[in-house]
Design an enzyme around this catalytic site. Structure first.
Site, mmCIF file in Angstrom:
data_model
loop_
_atom_site.group_PDB
_atom_site.id
_atom_site.type_symbol
_atom_site.label_atom_id
_atom_site.label_comp_id
_atom_site.label_asym_id
_atom_site.label_seq_id
_atom_site.Cartn_x
_atom_site.Cartn_y
_atom_site.Cartn_z
ATOM 1 N N ASP A 199 0.849 -1.189 0.000
ATOM 2 C CA ASP A 199 0.000 0.000 0.000
ATOM 3 C C ASP A 199 0.884 1.238 0.000
ATOM 4 O O ASP A 199 2.006 1.230 0.500
ATOM 5 C CB ASP A 199 -0.904 0.015 1.228
ATOM 6 C CG ASP A 199 -1.917 -1.118 1.202
ATOM 7 O OD1 ASP A 199 -2.401 -1.458 0.108
ATOM 8 O OD2 ASP A 199 -2.208 -1.679 2.276
ATOM 9 N N GLY A 200 0.382 2.310 -0.562
ATOM 10 C CA GLY A 200 1.120 3.562 -0.580
ATOM 11 C C GLY A 200 1.823 3.821 -1.894
ATOM 12 O O GLY A 200 2.502 4.821 -2.051
ATOM 13 N N CYS A 201 1.690 2.907 -2.820
ATOM 14 C CA CYS A 201 2.302 3.072 -4.141
ATOM 15 C C CYS A 201 1.227 3.501 -5.133
ATOM 16 O O CYS A 201 0.103 3.012 -5.082
ATOM 17 C CB CYS A 201 2.923 1.754 -4.613
ATOM 18 S SG CYS A 201 4.240 1.156 -3.542
ATOM 19 N N ALA A 202 1.585 4.392 -6.028
ATOM 20 C CA ALA A 202 0.648 4.825 -7.055
ATOM 21 C C ALA A 202 0.357 3.686 -8.021
ATOM 22 O O ALA A 202 -0.735 3.574 -8.560
ATOM 23 C CB ALA A 202 1.200 6.026 -7.811
ATOM 24 N N SER A 203 1.330 2.824 -8.226
ATOM 25 C CA SER A 203 1.192 1.658 -9.109
ATOM 26 C C SER A 203 0.841 0.440 -8.260
ATOM 27 O O SER A 203 0.915 0.463 -7.044
ATOM 28 C CB SER A 203 2.519 1.392 -9.825
ATOM 29 O OG SER A 203 2.946 2.527 -10.509
#
Length: 136
Positions: A48-52
């Site tokens: 979690d926390g990734c744009a991808s």
């Protein structure tokens, strides 16, 4: 306290003066990774926390840390490859002692990643450290 493989990247980056060449290097490193088994792309391995979309699958054998990963974005796959070179083959204790921000700064990555990519990279590093810390 990075792995020998990461030191190789640092040496390669010293010869690549243009950031676009370095960017291509990172993307090619991601393309060279073995694909992560689709069965491992599950909520438990998702970062979690990734744009991808990003999945990391850590394995610890005899106290030695390794992980594989995948992303739906080429540059993020490359960042996973860079992190694998930074951490894979270290003991779990050594993984917890790596200052990833300092090591990655040697590559100049922070200056060329968007805020979203930087946040995602930090989330991947946090995941690696959490797994290693739980195994110490």
């Amino acid at each position: 306290m990075a792995s020998a493989a990461f030191e190789d990247i640092v040496a390669d980056f010293e010869f690549l003066e243009d950031w676009e060449d370095r960017y291509r290097y990172v993307i090619e490193a991601g393309k060279a990774m073995e694909p992560l088994d689709a069965a491992l792309c599950v909520p438990a391995t998702k970062v979690d926390g990734c744009a991808s979309q990003v999945w990391l699958h850590p394995v610890i054998e005899d106290g030695v840390f390794h992980f594989d990963g995948a992303s739906d974005a080429m540059i993020v796959s490359g960042l996973i490859a860079v992190l694998r070179m930074l951490y894979n083959g270290l003991t779990v204790k050594e993984v917890t002692e790596v200052n990833a921000a300092e090591e990655l700064a040697r590559l100049g990555l922070n200056d060329h990643l968007s805020a979203q990519r930087s946040n995602g990279l930090r989330a991947m590093i946090e995941r690696v450290h959490q797994v290693a810390a739980a195994a110490v």
